[in-house]
Write an enzyme that holds these catalytic residues in place. Structure first.
Site, short mmCIF file in Angstrom:
data_model
loop_
_atom_site.label_atom_id
_atom_site.label_comp_id
_atom_site.label_asym_id
_atom_site.label_seq_id
_atom_site.Cartn_x
_atom_site.Cartn_y
_atom_site.Cartn_z
N GLY A 12 71.85 36.09 43.93
CA GLY A 12 70.81 37.08 44.20
C GLY A 12 71.37 38.31 44.90
O GLY A 12 72.57 38.35 45.23
N ASP A 13 70.52 39.33 45.06
CA ASP A 13 70.89 40.57 45.75
C ASP A 13 72.00 41.32 45.03
O ASP A 13 72.81 42.01 45.66
CB ASP A 13 71.31 40.30 47.20
CG ASP A 13 70.28 39.46 47.93
OD1 ASP A 13 69.09 39.79 47.78
OD2 ASP A 13 70.65 38.50 48.61
N GLY A 15 71.53 43.73 42.97
CA GLY A 15 71.10 45.11 42.69
C GLY A 15 70.24 45.18 41.43
O GLY A 15 70.20 46.22 40.77
N LYS A 16 69.55 44.09 41.14
CA LYS A 16 68.74 44.05 39.92
C LYS A 16 67.64 45.11 39.91
O LYS A 16 67.39 45.74 38.89
CB LYS A 16 68.09 42.67 39.74
CG LYS A 16 69.08 41.58 39.42
CD LYS A 16 68.39 40.23 39.30
CE LYS A 16 67.78 39.75 40.58
NZ LYS A 16 68.73 39.49 41.68
N LYS A 18 67.52 48.06 41.19
CA LYS A 18 68.04 49.38 40.86
C LYS A 18 68.34 49.48 39.36
O LYS A 18 68.08 50.50 38.72
CB LYS A 18 69.34 49.54 41.66
CG LYS A 18 69.98 50.86 41.61
CD LYS A 18 71.18 50.89 42.53
CE LYS A 18 72.06 49.65 42.36
NZ LYS A 18 73.27 49.66 43.18
N ALA A 39 61.79 37.37 46.72
CA ALA A 39 62.67 38.39 46.16
C ALA A 39 62.48 39.71 46.91
O ALA A 39 61.41 39.97 47.46
CB ALA A 39 62.32 38.61 44.69
N GLY A 40 63.51 40.51 46.94
CA GLY A 40 63.40 41.83 47.55
C GLY A 40 64.22 42.80 46.72
O GLY A 40 65.44 42.71 46.72
N THR A 240 66.61 28.05 45.05
CA THR A 240 65.18 28.30 45.18
C THR A 240 64.47 27.28 44.28
O THR A 240 65.12 26.42 43.68
CB THR A 240 64.85 29.77 44.85
OG1 THR A 240 63.47 29.99 45.17
CG2 THR A 240 65.10 30.13 43.40
N THR A 301 64.39 40.94 52.22
CA THR A 301 63.13 40.27 52.50
C THR A 301 63.05 39.81 53.94
O THR A 301 62.04 39.99 54.61
CB THR A 301 62.97 39.06 51.54
OG1 THR A 301 62.98 39.55 50.21
CG2 THR A 301 61.67 38.30 51.78
N GLY A 303 65.74 40.34 56.35
CA GLY A 303 66.62 41.08 57.26
C GLY A 303 67.81 40.24 57.73
O GLY A 303 68.59 40.67 58.57
N PRO A 305 71.43 38.51 58.06
CA PRO A 305 72.76 38.95 57.62
C PRO A 305 73.17 38.12 56.40
O PRO A 305 73.00 36.91 56.38
CB PRO A 305 73.67 38.63 58.81
CG PRO A 305 72.85 37.83 59.76
CD PRO A 305 71.42 37.94 59.40
#
Ligand code: IMP
Length: 440
Positions: A12-13, A15-16, A18, A39-40, A240, A301, A303, A305
């Site tokens: 995950g993360d 950059g989907k 964008k 998701a974020g 998940t 989502t 914050g 790290p």
């Protein structure tokens, strides 16, 4: 017209959001097929930053219609907030977003259960009630969006579900945060009135998308999280609770597998992970700390790290195969600037064995040591580059080094958060066995 699927190749993360925004200029529909507000998706537009959790990033392109499919679990309070916030910022949502009536609802008791079962601590979840909501769906106890439209029915359903939740609390020897009666009364009123507001958006999204495809319209299926968080194909149990791979787009939206004609994989130029579980290429703490700050690697989502590490080709190759990825988009290459040399894991060593595919058992992951290939780093900033040939030679070598061993061409590069920093790669000149990627 067949559909295109976007999937994350890592944890995950990648950059989907964008990339969905970038590609949605050519689409008519963008549809989310699984997951929930865990998701974020972050998109930077001009000077503004949008972080979307439920509504597909395609909403930021005027004219695009969006679907939240039956495979998604919905926190409707969260959805309402997201709608209001987008409308306030001038992004029209009403009339453009369609919600599957079959999407399951996350109720506050799902968060209670998540905490009760310590899933937040064991797995390091986002604490949004995702796991327990999918548990109820699979256990055939879930409540779906369309059921919220009938208040009396909802009250009865909530009473039954809260009775189960009460029993669970008793078994754990913990009091319910709110009494069953009180929760039933407040929630049946609250959730049915939110649903009444959302009613014009509630639809049979399967038919909506099938009709759109029949008319020749273009549909982009937006995956959430990444391949290795998939409930079946990920690093179980540190995953998940939903399918995050391309197959989930079929069941999560009601599309036939043969309608998913193109799969685009999004991969970050290094590896990150949020939450617990194996990550063979993870940096040592001091480097992780420095890199995280430089790369801005904090969860969109929660914050939290993010754990950071070198690029892992064992993961990427597997993601290409299980998703049927035909094209890869590589993101955040700009962040790798400043290393004298960079490492890429090409395999794992486990005892005397060399593994080129990820192990099945989460316990085996802990003994996997990455086998690294070293690549030359670059010191020039690449954020301003708008074309392949503007990249330093070492950065191009890095990209082509990846491409040669993952089994799919890299077709899009993204070098920064803005729309202008994402651009297509020149086509490969010769394709031999594998991908002979020399573009120069
Ligand atoms: P859950 O989805 O909240 O149940 O969390 C399960 C695991 O997936 C945890 O390790 C989370 O950190 C991870 N996870 C869930 N959503 C995302 C995401 O959007 N990006 C990265 N990790 C995620």
């Amino acid at each position: 017209m067949p559909a295109t699927v976007i999937v994350g190749c890592q944890w995950g993360d990648e950059g989907k959001g964008k990339i969905v925004d970038y590609l949605s200029g050519r689409m008519d529909w963008v549809a989310r097929y699984s997951g929930g507000p865990n998701a974020g998706h972050t998109v930077k537009l001009g000077g503004e930053i949008f972080v979307l959790h439920l509504i597909p990033s395609g909403i930021l392109r005027p004219g695009i219609r969006c679907v939240i499919g039956n495979g998604v679990v919905l926190d409707i309070d969260h959805l309402l907030e997201e709608i209001n916030s987008l409308e306030k910022r001038g992004v029209g949502v009403l009339g453009r977003v369609f919600l599957s009536g079959a999407a399951h609802i996350i109720f506050p008791y799902h968060r209670w259960v998540e905490e009760l079962q310590r899933q937040d601590v064991r797995v390091g979840t986002t604490r949004r009630g995702i796991g327990p909501a999918y548990q109820d769906k699979m256990g055939r106890n879930g409540i779906r969006l369309l059921e919220l439209l009938d208040r009396r029915w909802l009250r009865e359903r909530l009473d039954g579900e809260l009775a189960r939740v009460e029993t669970l609390h008793a078994a754990y020897g913990r009091p319910m945060p709110q009494s069953r009666q009180e929760a039933r009364e407040t929630w049946s009123r609250h959730f049915s009135s939110v649903a009444a507001f959302l009613e014009p958006m509630i639809a049979d999204t399967v038919t909506l998308l099938q009709d759109a495809l029949d008319r020749g319209e273009r549909v982009l299926c937006e995956g959430s999280q990444g391949t290795f968080l998939d409930i079946d194909l990920g690093t179980y149990p540190f995953v998940t609770s939903a399918p995050t791979t391309a197959g989930g787009a079929a069941t999560g939206l009601g599309l036939a597998p043969r309608q998913l004609a193109k799969v685009i994989g999004i991969a970050k130029a290094y590896t990150t992970r949020v939450g617990n579980g194996p990550m063979p290429t993870e940096f040592a703490p001091a480097l992780a700390d420095r890199f995280r700050r430089q790369a801005g690697e904090f969860g969109a989502t929660t914050g939290r790290p993010r754990r950071c590490g070198w690029l892992d080709l064992v993961l990427l190759r597997h993601a290409v195969r299980v998703n049927g990825i035909q094209e890869v988009c590589l993101t955040k290459l700009d962040v790798l600037r400043g290393f004298r040399s960079l490492k890429i894991a090409t395999a794992y060593r486990r005892g005397r064995r060399t593994l080129r595919t990820p192990p099945l058992d989460a316990r085996e992951w802990n003994d996997c040591r990455p086998v690294y290939r070293s690549m030359k780093g670059w010191s020039e900033p690449v954020t301003g580059a708008r074309a392949w040939k503007e990249l330093p030679a070492a950065a191009r070598d890095y990209v082509e080094g990846i491409e040669e061993s993952i089994g799919a061409p890299i077709r899009i590069l993204s070098l920064g958060p803005g729309r202008e920093s994402t651009f297509p790669m020149p086509k490969v000149r010769s394709t031999g066995k594998g991908i002979a990627a020399r573009r120069r």
